[in-house]
Design a protein around this motif. Structure first.
Motif, short mmCIF file in Angstrom:
data_model
loop_
_atom_site.label_atom_id
_atom_site.label_comp_id
_atom_site.label_asym_id
_atom_site.label_seq_id
_atom_site.Cartn_x
_atom_site.Cartn_y
_atom_site.Cartn_z
N GLU A 12 0.81 -1.21 0.00
CA GLU A 12 0.00 0.00 0.00
C GLU A 12 0.85 1.27 0.00
OE1 GLU A 12 -3.38 0.50 0.00
OE2 GLU A 12 -3.59 -1.61 -0.49
N THR A 13 1.97 1.24 0.72
CA THR A 13 2.77 2.46 0.88
C THR A 13 3.93 2.56 -0.10
OG1 THR A 13 4.24 1.39 2.51
CG2 THR A 13 2.25 2.54 3.34
N THR A 34 6.79 9.56 6.86
CA THR A 34 6.85 8.12 6.59
C THR A 34 6.15 7.35 7.70
OG1 THR A 34 8.93 8.40 5.40
CG2 THR A 34 8.38 6.18 6.14
N ALA A 37 2.47 7.70 7.33
CA ALA A 37 1.94 6.91 6.21
C ALA A 37 1.74 5.45 6.63
CB ALA A 37 2.87 7.00 5.01
N THR A 41 -1.94 3.69 7.20
CA THR A 41 -2.24 2.51 6.39
C THR A 41 -2.61 1.33 7.27
OG1 THR A 41 -0.74 3.26 4.64
CG2 THR A 41 -1.33 0.93 4.64
N VAL A 54 -5.35 5.58 -6.44
CA VAL A 54 -3.92 5.73 -6.73
C VAL A 54 -3.71 6.89 -7.70
CG1 VAL A 54 -1.91 4.64 -7.77
CG2 VAL A 54 -3.45 3.30 -6.32
N GLN A 76 7.61 10.34 -1.91
CA GLN A 76 7.22 9.15 -1.18
C GLN A 76 6.15 9.46 -0.14
OE1 GLN A 76 11.03 7.83 0.29
NE2 GLN A 76 11.53 6.70 -1.58
N GLY A 79 2.45 9.51 -1.29
CA GLY A 79 1.79 8.26 -1.63
C GLY A 79 1.52 8.09 -3.11
N THR A 81 2.28 6.85 -7.13
CA THR A 81 2.90 5.78 -7.90
C THR A 81 3.40 6.38 -9.20
OG1 THR A 81 0.86 5.17 -9.04
CG2 THR A 81 1.31 4.07 -6.95
#
Length: 331
Positions: A12-13, A34, A37, A41, A54, A76, A79, A81
């Motif tokens: 997920e992360t 971080t 996150a 999650t 996403v 990062q 979140g 992609t």
């Protein structure tokens, strides 16, 4: 609450097993974003909630090492992609190959910091014709090569550097120097123009006498500044429009000028913050990389009829060792 596995959190992360493990077990240093996150999650998966949508985008940056680390950390933490391309000191052919590859998928926006060139403009113009959305960040590109630019007002940043130098040196004849990056970076060109015009307009006794071509490289900056100091030994201040600040300060140390030269640079990060704390760099002009990325994403994914300007100028500030911002300590 159902049991959540480390593998699920990793998926997920996008974080590594080691990072997730450090958060879950409270070991070692982990950036607060971080940690948040991972914890968010974990809580969401434990409640059985569906993952958030996403956001897929790519980013390619030709910036200094310190800012690169900050932008990667912000990427990062958001979140996202997509591909994060580090183009540090890449030549034009290398940049073009990697940008061409990123432009194959017209559906994913591209956030880009790169030198202006006719070849890059042609490549990006063609990609935009296929529906690719291009956001120039930090340094602007040709208008036909991008949909929007986000960053600080670089001409105003150069004027700010001139104002600091003019006020600090006082109303007396003085010579100063400038360390140039590369005018193919629009931000470097605009900073230099702003610096020159502000000195002429407001501080006519302060004469820009020396130039050093640093190309954002510590080694090239060191050698170029040593030569500038040899040619102009009476310089009272130096403004660096780009990177390579470590090389600049090394040159001042070798020339015996480390204690009596006013030095102004850009960005506050893991590279420049120690230079500010140590007193070698007096002032740094910078904006927040997290704010920069957030603005770039707003332009990359405009919502409905959102009226975003083609050029989104962000706030910047002047920092010293006494007022280092929170983002100086990231990455």
């Amino acid at each position: 609450m159902r049991r959540v596995t480390v593998a699920e959190i990793m998926r997920e992360t996008g974080l590594s097993r080691a990072t997730v493990d450090r958060v879950l077990n409270g070991r070692g240093h982990v950036h607060p974003r971080t940690r948040a996150a991972v914890e968010d999650t974990l809580a969401r998966l434990g409640r059985g909630e569906a993952p958030p949508p996403v956001i897929a985008a790519d980013i390619a940056l030709r910036v200094g090492r310190g800012m690169m680390a900050q932008m990667r950390d912000a990427w990062q933490g958001a979140g996202l992609t997509g591909r994060f391309e580090d183009l540090y000191l890449a030549d034009e052919d290398q940049v073009l190959r990697r940008i061409e590859d990123l432009c194959r998928d017209a559906n994913r926006p591209l956030i880009l910091t790169a030198k202006n060139s006719d070849r890059l403009t042609d490549l990006l113009r063609e990609a935009r014709g296929r529906g690719k959305r291009i956001i120039a960040a930090v340094s602007d590109l040709a208008p036909e090569a991008r949909d929007a630019f986000v960053g600080i007002d670089n001409r105003a940043a150069g004027q700010t550097a001139a104002f600091l130098i003019g006020r600090m040196l006082g109303d007396r004849p003085t010579t100063v120097g400038v360390v140039l990056g590369n005018i193919a970076f629009r931000c470097h060109e605009d900073r230099e123009i702003g610096f020159r015009t502000a000195l002429r307009a407001h501080f006519p006794k302060v004469v820009l006498a020396g130039e050093a071509q640093g190309e954002d490289s510590a080694d090239l900056t060191r050698n170029a500044v040593l030569q500038m100091l040899k040619d102009h030994p009476a310089l009272g201040a130096i403004y660096n429009v780009g990177g390579g600040n470590v090389g600049l300060l090394d040159a001042l140390g070798e020339a015996g000028r480390a204690g009596d030269m006013l030095v102004i640079g850009h960005e506050v990060n893991a590279v420049t913050a120690p230079l500010l704390r140590g007193g070698g760099l007096d002032f740094a002009i910078a904006g927040d990389p997290v704010t920069l990325l957030a603005a770039a994403l707003r332009h990359a994914f405009p919502e409905g009829a959102e009226n975003l300007r083609e050029i989104g100028l962000l706030d910047f500030a002047v920092y010293t060792r006494f007022n280092l911002p929170g983002f100086a300590h990231t990455a």
